[in-house]
Design a protein around this motif. Structure first.
Motif, PDB file in Angstrom:
ATOM      1  N   MET A   1     -33.942 -25.017 -26.674  1.00  0.00           N
ATOM      2  CA  MET A   1     -35.365 -24.781 -26.444  1.00  0.00           C
ATOM      3  C   MET A   1     -35.617 -23.381 -25.895  1.00  0.00           C
ATOM      4  N   ILE A   2     -34.675 -22.832 -25.140  1.00  0.00           N
ATOM      5  CA  ILE A   2     -34.870 -21.491 -24.567  1.00  0.00           C
ATOM      6  C   ILE A   2     -35.069 -20.464 -25.683  1.00  0.00           C
ATOM      7  N   ASP A   3     -34.260 -20.549 -26.738  1.00  0.00           N
ATOM      8  CA  ASP A   3     -34.420 -19.623 -27.858  1.00  0.00           C
ATOM      9  C   ASP A   3     -35.770 -19.812 -28.529  1.00  0.00           C
ATOM     10  N   GLU A   4     -36.244 -21.035 -28.621  1.00  0.00           N
ATOM     11  CA  GLU A   4     -37.543 -21.301 -29.220  1.00  0.00           C
ATOM     12  C   GLU A   4     -38.673 -20.742 -28.351  1.00  0.00           C
ATOM     13  N   LEU A   5     -38.536 -20.864 -27.048  1.00  0.00           N
ATOM     14  CA  LEU A   5     -39.554 -20.337 -26.144  1.00  0.00           C
ATOM     15  C   LEU A   5     -39.693 -18.824 -26.279  1.00  0.00           C
ATOM     16  N   ARG A   6     -38.594 -18.147 -26.563  1.00  0.00           N
ATOM     17  CA  ARG A   6     -38.627 -16.692 -26.702  1.00  0.00           C
ATOM     18  C   ARG A   6     -39.464 -16.236 -27.899  1.00  0.00           C
ATOM     19  N   ARG A   7     -39.795 -17.152 -28.806  1.00  0.00           N
ATOM     20  CA  ARG A   7     -40.585 -16.792 -29.977  1.00  0.00           C
ATOM     21  C   ARG A   7     -42.042 -16.508 -29.615  1.00  0.00           C
ATOM     22  N   GLY A   8     -42.484 -16.964 -28.468  1.00  0.00           N
ATOM     23  CA  GLY A   8     -43.864 -16.734 -28.055  1.00  0.00           C
ATOM     24  C   GLY A   8     -44.017 -15.420 -27.313  1.00  0.00           C
ATOM     25  N   LYS A  52     -43.870 -24.972 -35.469  1.00  0.00           N
ATOM     26  CA  LYS A  52     -44.000 -25.183 -36.909  1.00  0.00           C
ATOM     27  C   LYS A  52     -45.379 -25.754 -37.194  1.00  0.00           C
ATOM     28  N   GLY A  53     -45.884 -25.464 -38.407  1.00  0.00           N
ATOM     29  CA  GLY A  53     -47.154 -26.028 -38.817  1.00  0.00           C
ATOM     30  C   GLY A  53     -48.330 -25.108 -38.533  1.00  0.00           C
ATOM     31  N   GLN A  54     -49.472 -25.707 -38.288  1.00  0.00           N
ATOM     32  CA  GLN A  54     -50.694 -24.941 -38.056  1.00  0.00           C
ATOM     33  C   GLN A  54     -51.688 -25.826 -37.294  1.00  0.00           C
ATOM     34  N   MET A  55     -52.348 -25.238 -36.298  1.00  0.00           N
ATOM     35  CA  MET A  55     -53.301 -25.962 -35.473  1.00  0.00           C
ATOM     36  C   MET A  55     -54.678 -25.323 -35.588  1.00  0.00           C
ATOM     37  N   GLN A  56     -55.711 -26.126 -35.358  1.00  0.00           N
ATOM     38  CA  GLN A  56     -57.047 -25.582 -35.237  1.00  0.00           C
ATOM     39  C   GLN A  56     -57.621 -25.958 -33.875  1.00  0.00           C
ATOM     40  N   LEU A  57     -58.276 -24.993 -33.241  1.00  0.00           N
ATOM     41  CA  LEU A  57     -59.006 -25.228 -32.003  1.00  0.00           C
ATOM     42  C   LEU A  57     -60.483 -25.224 -32.358  1.00  0.00           C
ATOM     43  N   PHE A  58     -61.196 -26.267 -31.973  1.00  0.00           N
ATOM     44  CA  PHE A  58     -62.590 -26.372 -32.377  1.00  0.00           C
ATOM     45  C   PHE A  58     -63.424 -27.032 -31.283  1.00  0.00           C
ATOM     46  N   ARG A  59     -64.710 -26.721 -31.303  1.00  0.00           N
ATOM     47  CA  ARG A  59     -65.663 -27.341 -30.392  1.00  0.00           C
ATOM     48  C   ARG A  59     -66.555 -28.294 -31.166  1.00  0.00           C
ATOM     49  N   LEU A  60     -67.026 -29.310 -30.473  1.00  0.00           N
ATOM     50  CA  LEU A  60     -67.933 -30.278 -31.068  1.00  0.00           C
ATOM     51  C   LEU A  60     -69.331 -30.083 -30.508  1.00  0.00           C
ATOM     52  N   SER A  61     -70.308 -30.029 -31.392  1.00  0.00           N
ATOM     53  CA  SER A  61     -71.699 -29.959 -30.965  1.00  0.00           C
ATOM     54  C   SER A  61     -72.152 -31.351 -30.534  1.00  0.00           C
ATOM     55  N   ASN A  73     -51.072 -20.207 -35.476  1.00  0.00           N
ATOM     56  CA  ASN A  73     -49.900 -20.176 -36.354  1.00  0.00           C
ATOM     57  C   ASN A  73     -48.615 -20.182 -35.527  1.00  0.00           C
ATOM     58  N   PRO A  74     -47.468 -20.480 -36.154  1.00  0.00           N
ATOM     59  CA  PRO A  74     -46.206 -20.537 -35.418  1.00  0.00           C
ATOM     60  C   PRO A  74     -45.926 -19.255 -34.633  1.00  0.00           C
ATOM     61  N   GLY A  75     -45.431 -19.444 -33.403  1.00  0.00           N
ATOM     62  CA  GLY A  75     -45.145 -18.319 -32.518  1.00  0.00           C
ATOM     63  C   GLY A  75     -46.273 -18.016 -31.549  1.00  0.00           C
ATOM     64  N   GLN A  76     -47.432 -18.634 -31.744  1.00  0.00           N
ATOM     65  CA  GLN A  76     -48.568 -18.391 -30.861  1.00  0.00           C
ATOM     66  C   GLN A  76     -48.657 -19.476 -29.791  1.00  0.00           C
ATOM     67  N   THR A  77     -49.133 -19.083 -28.615  1.00  0.00           N
ATOM     68  CA  THR A  77     -49.426 -20.035 -27.555  1.00  0.00           C
ATOM     69  C   THR A  77     -50.943 -20.198 -27.460  1.00  0.00           C
ATOM     70  N   PHE A  78     -51.373 -21.301 -26.868  1.00  0.00           N
ATOM     71  CA  PHE A  78     -52.801 -21.501 -26.653  1.00  0.00           C
ATOM     72  C   PHE A  78     -53.025 -22.366 -25.410  1.00  0.00           C
ATOM     73  N   ALA A  79     -54.189 -22.166 -24.798  1.00  0.00           N
ATOM     74  CA  ALA A  79     -54.637 -22.883 -23.588  1.00  0.00           C
ATOM     75  C   ALA A  79     -53.945 -22.396 -22.325  1.00  0.00           C
ATOM     76  N   GLU A  80     -53.208 -21.266 -22.382  1.00  0.00           N
ATOM     77  CA  GLU A  80     -52.482 -20.799 -21.212  1.00  0.00           C
ATOM     78  C   GLU A  80     -53.394 -20.240 -20.118  1.00  0.00           C
ATOM     79  N   ALA A  81     -54.537 -19.637 -20.488  1.00  0.00           N
ATOM     80  CA  ALA A  81     -55.401 -19.023 -19.478  1.00  0.00           C
ATOM     81  C   ALA A  81     -55.990 -20.059 -18.524  1.00  0.00           C
ATOM     82  N   LEU A  82     -56.020 -21.319 -18.945  1.00  0.00           N
ATOM     83  CA  LEU A  82     -56.632 -22.356 -18.116  1.00  0.00           C
ATOM     84  C   LEU A  82     -55.825 -22.639 -16.857  1.00  0.00           C
TER      85      LEU A  82
END
Length: 239
Positions: A1-8, A52-61, A73-82
């Motif tokens: 997992m350490i090697d995988e974490l380095r991808r971000g 791996k794969g692909q995610m979408q972040l979306f808001r609901l009205s 996309n792969p290699g990206q992090t999200f929600a870290e600023a929270l």
């Protein structure tokens, strides 16, 4: 997992001991296509690295309509600023666009680790500042450019270096929402660009027949550097 974490990018400069600490508090998550990872308003106890794969972040009205905020996309992090907020909650929903694999990182422990290292804090601030620059560029897109220009800018940014054929890697409806245009507007723009001989679209494949015309429509001439067009030459103008 350490090697995988380095991808971000957020994690790539951490020391091995820090990555080991992160991995001990992390968990693997696998999602099927369309599966929800978290909902808008859920407590934000973790942030995520997509492997791996692909995610979408979306808001609901209030009416239940979806607005795609970001495609991850792969290699990206999200929600870290929270992690810097008191009792944070996710401001968006996250779901998989296709079968996906992620690493879920404990936000509370990661924040505690940051308090122990000023250098790590500054590295994180650098990554978040680059992301902020990208968001400012997107605000410019929405306020200063037409729907046609936004679609053209996206296609220019997705063109592989030295090539004129690209694949749309997300459904057209999702892409339209990401570009803040209605699906029917997106279809009309693509049809108009085809009628002008600028592009040819077959399924998810787009052939750019006239790159100069596409760049002109995207209103990018004054910011592009000489040489082959690439994502790197677009600065903060991310799709």
């Amino acid at each position: 997992m350490i090697d995988e974490l380095r991808r971000g990018p957020l994690l790539s400069r951490l020391e091995t001991a820090q990555l080991d600490r992160v991995s001990r508090h992390a968990a693997r998550v696998t999602l099927d296509a369309e599966q929800l990872l978290f909902s808008q308003g859920d407590p934000a106890t973790r942030f995520y690295l997509l492997l791996k794969g692909q995610m979408q972040l979306f808001r609901l009205s209030p009416e239940g309509a979806e607005k795609v905020i970001e495609i991850v996309n792969p290699g990206q992090t999200f929600a870290e600023a929270l992690m810097f907020l008191n009792a944070p909650r996710y401001p968006v929903c996250a779901s998989a666009l296709c079968p996906s694999e992620l690493i879920a990182i404990d936000a509370l422990d990661f924040a505690s680790m940051l308090r122990e290292s000023v250098d790590t804090c500054f590295q994180l601030l650098g990554v978040l500042s680059q992301r902020l620059r990208g968001l400012i560029g997107e605000i410019d897109d929405l306020t200063l450019h037409t729907a046609t220009s936004r679609v053209a800018r996206y296609l220019v940014a997705k063109m592989p270096p030295g090539q004129q054929i690209l694949e749309l890697d997300v459904r057209k409806g999702v892409l339209a929402s990401r570009l803040s245009v209605q699906p029917e507007t997106f279809s009309r723009v693509v049809k108009a660009l085809g009628a002008q001989g600028v592009i040819r679209m077959q399924g998810s494949q787009v052939t750019v027949l006239d790159p100069k015309a596409l760049i002109g429509i995207a209103e990018m001439e004054d910011i592009l550097e000489p040489g082959p067009l690439s994502i790197g030459s677009l600065g903060s103008l991310r799709p």
